[in-house]
Design an enzyme around this catalytic site. Structure first.
Site, PDB file in Angstrom:
ATOM      1  N   HIS A  95       2.606   7.728  -3.418  1.00  0.00           N
ATOM      2  CA  HIS A  95       3.145   6.409  -2.200  1.00  0.00           C
ATOM      3  C   HIS A  95       1.391   5.941  -2.162  1.00  0.00           C
ATOM      4  CE1 HIS A  95       2.301   4.136   1.294  1.00  0.00           C
ATOM      5  NE2 HIS A  95       3.096   3.886   1.283  1.00  0.00           N
ATOM      6  N   GLU A 167       8.109   0.504  -4.211  1.00  0.00           N
ATOM      7  CA  GLU A 167       7.370   0.198  -3.390  1.00  0.00           C
ATOM      8  C   GLU A 167       6.248  -0.422  -3.675  1.00  0.00           C
ATOM      9  OE1 GLU A 167       6.454   2.334   0.908  1.00  0.00           O
ATOM     10  OE2 GLU A 167       5.532   2.722  -0.651  1.00  0.00           O
TER      11      GLU A 167
HETATM   12  C1  PEP Z   1       4.817   2.078   3.296  1.00  0.00           C
HETATM   13  O1  PEP Z   1       3.577   2.183   3.271  1.00  0.00           O
HETATM   14  O2  PEP Z   1       5.913   3.371   2.995  1.00  0.00           O
HETATM   15  C2  PEP Z   1       5.679   0.969   3.952  1.00  0.00           C
HETATM   16  C3  PEP Z   1       6.823   1.214   3.223  1.00  0.00           C
HETATM   17  O3  PEP Z   1       4.288   0.530   5.055  1.00  0.00           O
HETATM   18  P1  PEP Z   1       5.760  -0.941   5.429  1.00  0.00           P
HETATM   19  O4  PEP Z   1       6.636  -1.040   5.728  1.00  0.00           O
HETATM   20  O5  PEP Z   1       4.392  -0.665   6.721  1.00  0.00           O
HETATM   21  O6  PEP Z   1       5.027  -1.844   4.309  1.00  0.00           O
END
Ligand code: PEP
Length: 268
Positions: A95, A167
């Protein structure tokens, strides 16, 4: 091959044990079990054990947010995947908050992915570029490097069983991001599969589940879930609110029904 849509709620370092228990009781009332959707909750380590005793395991699975890559030993303050493996099905690895705040580098992430697999826990590997890398047009190079390194100790079969989340840091609420557009997600998801296919084989690329994460909420989830090849979402802040999280699961349910209906029409 039918893949279950994966909806993962990352609670991060939020909620006391009592608050976590309250959220779980609300989620039980609001989220029905669906055969084609897998709902995964990722509480902080302290809440994993009580939540594991409370959840209906037919409807919810658990993910660890982190653990150490060694299985046991003199590592004061750490918890290993070995210690977690009868509690969680999944673990979130790589992450961006861990990469940025805890300096987790490519080698550490590779070792954690391997430790997960060694301990029969499915890694949910997060990959993605910073906003600087995105502006410099380096996204694909960064994804390539992160994927090659993180998977380097795994066999094709092991890769086929795992989950990769696109992500990018520029989309995460923590980093004041803006959500990615569905076509940006599509291009990253395709790129991730192509990398896996080139590094391993088409079967691994086909079986692997690829998700999107970054400011996903109850309004945007449906548009990501409709991106071809995007098989779920990783949700941060919106997963702390049971109504919002349940609405995201509902978007997956509606999207799967639409797909089933259009498949049925095509066969008529
Ligand atoms: C995360 O950090 O896993 C995430 C998806 O955060 P957010 O949805 O708050 O952007």
């Amino acid at each position: 091959m039918i893949k279950r849509t994966l909806i993962v709620g990352n609670w991060k370092m939020n909620l006391s044990i009592a608050q976590a228990s309250f959220l779980v009781s609300k989620l039980h009332k609001k989220i029905a079990g669906h055969r084609d959707i897998e709902v995964v909750l990722a509480p902080h380590t302290l809440a994993l054990q009580p939540v594991s005793l409370q959840i209906d395991r037919r409807r919810f699975r658990l993910a660890a947010q982190n653990a150490y890559y060694k299985d046991e030993g003199a590592y004061t303050g750490e918890v290993s995947f070995t210690l977690l493996n009868d509690i969680v099905h999944y673990a979130i690895i790589g992450h961006s908050e861990r990469r940025v705040y805890f300096n987790e580098d490519l080698d550490m992430i590779r070792d954690k992915v391997s430790a997960c697999v060694r301990n029969q826990i499915t890694p949910i590997l997060c990959v993605g570029e910073t906003s600087q890398e995105w502006s410099n047009g380096e996204s694909k190079q960064v994804l390539h490097d992160q994927i090659v390194s993180a998977l380097s100790d795994l066999t094709a079969n092991e890769v086929a069983g795992m989950v990769i989340v696109y992500e990018p840091q520029w989309t995460i609420t923590t980093f004041h991001g803006r959500p990615a557009k569905p076509d940006e997600v599509k291009s990253a998801v395709d790129f991730i599969r192509k990398q896996v296919s080139e590094l391993y084989d088409d079967t691994a690329a086909k079986h692997l589940r690829v998700l999107y994460g970054g400011s996903v909420d109850e309004h945007s989830a449906g548009s990501y879930l409709r991106v071809e090849g995007c098989e779920g979402v990783l949700v941060g802040s919106a997963s702390l609110n049971y109504q919002r999280f349940a609405a995201i699961v509902d978007s997956a349910y509606r999207k799967n029904r639409e797909r089933a209906d259009s498949d049925a029409k095509r066969q008529d």
